[in-house]
Enzyme design. Structure first.
Site, PDB file in Angstrom:
ATOM      1  N   VAL A  75      20.707  43.303  56.681  1.00  0.00           N
ATOM      2  CA  VAL A  75      20.975  42.902  55.282  1.00  0.00           C
ATOM      3  C   VAL A  75      22.479  42.845  54.993  1.00  0.00           C
ATOM      4  O   VAL A  75      22.895  42.372  53.943  1.00  0.00           O
ATOM      5  CB  VAL A  75      20.260  43.803  54.236  1.00  0.00           C
ATOM      6  N   HIS A  96      28.236  50.739  62.686  1.00  0.00           N
ATOM      7  CA  HIS A  96      27.809  50.012  63.885  1.00  0.00           C
ATOM      8  C   HIS A  96      28.525  48.661  63.815  1.00  0.00           C
ATOM      9  O   HIS A  96      28.606  48.055  62.746  1.00  0.00           O
ATOM     10  CB  HIS A  96      26.283  49.847  63.856  1.00  0.00           C
ATOM     11  N   ASP A 110      26.144  50.737  72.436  1.00  0.00           N
ATOM     12  CA  ASP A 110      25.111  51.297  71.555  1.00  0.00           C
ATOM     13  C   ASP A 110      23.792  50.558  71.757  1.00  0.00           C
ATOM     14  O   ASP A 110      22.733  51.172  71.905  1.00  0.00           O
ATOM     15  CB  ASP A 110      25.569  51.177  70.102  1.00  0.00           C
ATOM     16  N   ARG A 123      20.811  49.147  45.102  1.00  0.00           N
ATOM     17  CA  ARG A 123      20.129  48.224  44.193  1.00  0.00           C
ATOM     18  C   ARG A 123      19.345  49.038  43.172  1.00  0.00           C
ATOM     19  O   ARG A 123      18.635  49.980  43.546  1.00  0.00           O
ATOM     20  CB  ARG A 123      19.140  47.348  44.971  1.00  0.00           C
ATOM     21  N   GLY A 136      21.042  60.208  61.363  1.00  0.00           N
ATOM     22  CA  GLY A 136      21.593  60.802  60.152  1.00  0.00           C
ATOM     23  C   GLY A 136      21.179  62.251  59.919  1.00  0.00           C
ATOM     24  O   GLY A 136      22.014  63.088  59.573  1.00  0.00           O
ATOM     25  N   ASP A 185      21.481  46.853  59.309  1.00  0.00           N
ATOM     26  CA  ASP A 185      22.393  45.824  59.831  1.00  0.00           C
ATOM     27  C   ASP A 185      22.020  44.417  59.365  1.00  0.00           C
ATOM     28  O   ASP A 185      22.898  43.615  59.045  1.00  0.00           O
ATOM     29  CB  ASP A 185      22.395  45.872  61.370  1.00  0.00           C
TER      30      ASP A 185
HETATM   31  P1  NAD Z   1      18.397  52.944  56.735  1.00  0.00           P
HETATM   32  O1  NAD Z   1      17.404  51.856  56.956  1.00  0.00           O
HETATM   33  O2  NAD Z   1      17.998  54.343  57.025  1.00  0.00           O
HETATM   34  O3  NAD Z   1      18.915  52.934  55.218  1.00  0.00           O
HETATM   35  C1  NAD Z   1      19.245  51.780  54.547  1.00  0.00           C
HETATM   36  C2  NAD Z   1      19.701  52.052  53.123  1.00  0.00           C
HETATM   37  O4  NAD Z   1      20.217  50.825  52.595  1.00  0.00           O
HETATM   38  C3  NAD Z   1      18.600  52.486  52.176  1.00  0.00           C
HETATM   39  O5  NAD Z   1      19.150  53.339  51.219  1.00  0.00           O
HETATM   40  C4  NAD Z   1      18.203  51.181  51.520  1.00  0.00           C
HETATM   41  O6  NAD Z   1      17.582  51.368  50.266  1.00  0.00           O
HETATM   42  C5  NAD Z   1      19.547  50.520  51.378  1.00  0.00           C
HETATM   43  N1  NAD Z   1      19.519  49.070  51.249  1.00  0.00           N
HETATM   44  C6  NAD Z   1      18.732  48.174  51.896  1.00  0.00           C
HETATM   45  N2  NAD Z   1      19.022  46.931  51.496  1.00  0.00           N
HETATM   46  C7  NAD Z   1      20.051  47.044  50.593  1.00  0.00           C
HETATM   47  C8  NAD Z   1      20.795  46.115  49.816  1.00  0.00           C
HETATM   48  N3  NAD Z   1      20.559  44.814  49.914  1.00  0.00           N
HETATM   49  N4  NAD Z   1      21.748  46.597  48.998  1.00  0.00           N
HETATM   50  C9  NAD Z   1      22.011  47.907  48.889  1.00  0.00           C
HETATM   51  N5  NAD Z   1      21.339  48.838  49.596  1.00  0.00           N
HETATM   52  C10 NAD Z   1      20.369  48.393  50.428  1.00  0.00           C
HETATM   53  O7  NAD Z   1      19.723  52.544  57.568  1.00  0.00           O
HETATM   54  P2  NAD Z   1      20.468  53.401  58.703  1.00  0.00           P
HETATM   55  O8  NAD Z   1      19.544  53.595  59.864  1.00  0.00           O
HETATM   56  O9  NAD Z   1      21.123  54.590  58.079  1.00  0.00           O
HETATM   57  O10 NAD Z   1      21.583  52.356  59.180  1.00  0.00           O
HETATM   58  C11 NAD Z   1      22.771  52.142  58.430  1.00  0.00           C
HETATM   59  C12 NAD Z   1      23.889  51.752  59.391  1.00  0.00           C
HETATM   60  O11 NAD Z   1      24.170  52.837  60.262  1.00  0.00           O
HETATM   61  C13 NAD Z   1      23.552  50.571  60.308  1.00  0.00           C
HETATM   62  O12 NAD Z   1      24.716  49.819  60.490  1.00  0.00           O
HETATM   63  C14 NAD Z   1      23.149  51.242  61.606  1.00  0.00           C
HETATM   64  O13 NAD Z   1      23.311  50.434  62.746  1.00  0.00           O
HETATM   65  C15 NAD Z   1      24.118  52.415  61.615  1.00  0.00           C
HETATM   66  N6  NAD Z   1      23.712  53.554  62.452  1.00  0.00           N
HETATM   67  C16 NAD Z   1      22.474  54.090  62.297  1.00  0.00           C
HETATM   68  C17 NAD Z   1      22.110  55.190  63.043  1.00  0.00           C
HETATM   69  C18 NAD Z   1      20.760  55.839  62.822  1.00  0.00           C
HETATM   70  O14 NAD Z   1      20.512  56.835  63.472  1.00  0.00           O
HETATM   71  N7  NAD Z   1      19.880  55.386  61.948  1.00  0.00           N
HETATM   72  C19 NAD Z   1      23.016  55.748  63.982  1.00  0.00           C
HETATM   73  C20 NAD Z   1      24.312  55.200  64.089  1.00  0.00           C
HETATM   74  C21 NAD Z   1      24.642  54.101  63.309  1.00  0.00           C
HETATM   75 MG    MG Z   2      22.443  53.339  68.385  1.00  0.00          MG
END
Ligand code: NAD
Ligand code: MG
EC number: 1.1.1.86
Length: 355
Positions: free
Chosen positions: A96, A119, A202, A59, A145, A94
């Site tokens: 959003v 996920h 998970d 965004r 990450g 997840d």
């Molecule tokens: P995060 O909260 O770290 O990052 C979210 C990103 O999305 C940010 O860049 C934010 O600005 C952006 N965002 C938020 N709303 C938005 C919108 N409406 N449009 C566009 N961009 C938007 O998220 P995360 O923890 O990296 O999780 C992302 C995915 O990865 C999820 O499905 C989560 O379950 C999965 N996952 C996460 C982890 C982890 O360690 N965090 C591990 C495995 C899988």
């Molecule tokens: Mg997990």
């Protein structure tokens, strides 16, 4: 009768054992990553270093746009960014994703593209029903990450699981493996799973053992010692700090390795007293955690909480942040000089709020 063209849209030659460096740039699908948080940034940097053409969808004015641009990526609005991508990785929180998919991704993603998740939550619980022409896959690194990036940079990778939900092209699995290789996941054991298995295991892992279970075990242990009159600092070392040393042994060589390194007294105590804590009641509670995941109770509750503005979630999180062990820990860690040179703390593998 004309037969369907057997040629894949992208010529892919990747097998289970192919490393991330094996493909030439001409065979690499164009990837858009929507979201640049914990997973998004790590995937984007790793894929770019593996030679993929990566665009970021965010965004305008969002909190991570500056970061993605500073890292040298082309940043577009999610609607623009997904249009010409062959793989679209949905790496926003997840909660959003359903609205983002419905309003922005589905109307703009190319026919026959591959939709990728890290996920399975939204697809598994029916919050997203992907368009029928799309391939739909999952690539989930089993780590946060920052670790996905750090391991890649030192030539290793985080173990990952991958799955195929919808295979329209006949090449969905190869696309998942290509992406998995690109983020370094195929340097480790990439295990094939399903959206259901990934989602349920998970959630169980993070609730019962890794995040929920471990946090409550540490807090309860610390409280037990402090309430009995022992110094909070000594209790901190025993119940929180030393946990890392034990987990490192688990990580390197399992419970066998822990037994090799701890004293006989510690072993005898663990073998005779561990079951006091994790007893039949604890196991029944774990089963309850799993049942609520399997029957959708947890998912419904979390979706409703998020939709109602997260008041309970925020209050419970604040209570964790305000727990007295946090204050003691901050004071003690200030003297742990080695920590100041350690990599930035990694975000836990739970997603909870729209960043
Ligand atoms: P995060 O909260 O770290 O990052 C979210 C990103 O999305 C940010 O860049 C934010 O600005 C952006 N965002 C938020 N709303 C938005 C919108 N409406 N449009 C566009 N961009 C938007 O998220 P995360 O923890 O990296 O999780 C992302 C995915 O990865 C999820 O499905 C989560 O379950 C999965 N996952 C996460 C982890 C982890 O360690 N965090 C591990 C495995 C899988
Ligand atoms: Mg997990």
């Amino acid at each position: 009768m004309s037969l369907p063209d057997p040629t894949p849209r992208f010529s892919l030659s990747l097998s289970h054992t192919t490393k991330d460096t094996a493909m030439t740039s001409t065979t690499k699908p164009k990837i858009t990553i929507v979201g640049y948080g914990s997973q998004g940034r790590a995937h984007a940097l790793n894929l770019r270093d593996s030679g993929f053409d990566v665009t970021i969808g965010l965004r305008p004015g969002g909190p991570t746009e500056i970061k993605a641009k500073a890292d040298g990526f082309t940043v577009k609005t999610p609607a623009e960014a997904v249009k010409d991508a062959q793989i679209v990785a949905v790496l926003t929180p997840d909660m959003v994703q359903p609205q983002l998919y419905g309003e922005v991704i589905e109307p703009n993603i190319a026919q026959g593209a591959c939709l990728l998740f890290a996920h399975g939550f939204n697809v598994h619980y029916g919050q997203i029903t992907p368009r029928e022409d799309l391939d739909v896959v999952l690539v989930a690194p089993k780590g946060p990450g920052a670790l996905v990036r750090r391991e890649y940079e030192i030539g290793r990778g985080v173990p990952s699981v991958y799955a195929v939900y919808q295979d329209k092209s006949g090449h969905a699995e190869q696309l998942a493996l290509t992406y998995c290789a690109g983020i370094g996941g195929a340097r480790q054991n990439a295990i094939k799973t399903t959206f259901k298995e990934e989602t349920e295991t998970d959630l169980f892992g993070e609730q019962a053992v890794l995040c929920g279970g471990a946090t409550k075990l540490v807090q309860a242990g610390w409280e037990t010692l402090v309430e009995a009159g022992y110094q909070p600092e000594v209790a901190y070392y025993e119940c929180l700090h030393e946990l890392k040393l034990i987990v490192d042994l688990f990580y390197e060589g399992g419970i066998t390795r822990m037994h090799e390194f701890i004293s006989e007294t510690a072993q005898y105590g663990a073998l005779t007293r561990g079951n006091y804590v994790v007893d039949d009641n604890t196991r029944a509670q774990m089963k309850k955690v799993l049942t609520e995941i399997q029957d959708g109770t947890f998912a419904r509750q979390w979706i409703a909480e998020y939709a109602a503005g997260n008041a309970n979630y925020k209050a419970m999180k604040q209570a964790d942040l305000d727990h007295p062990i946090e204050e003691i820990g901050k004071k003690l860690r200030a003297n742990m000089k080695w920590l100041s040179t350690a990599p930035a703390p990694v975000k836990p593998a739970i997603t909870s709020e729209a960043a």
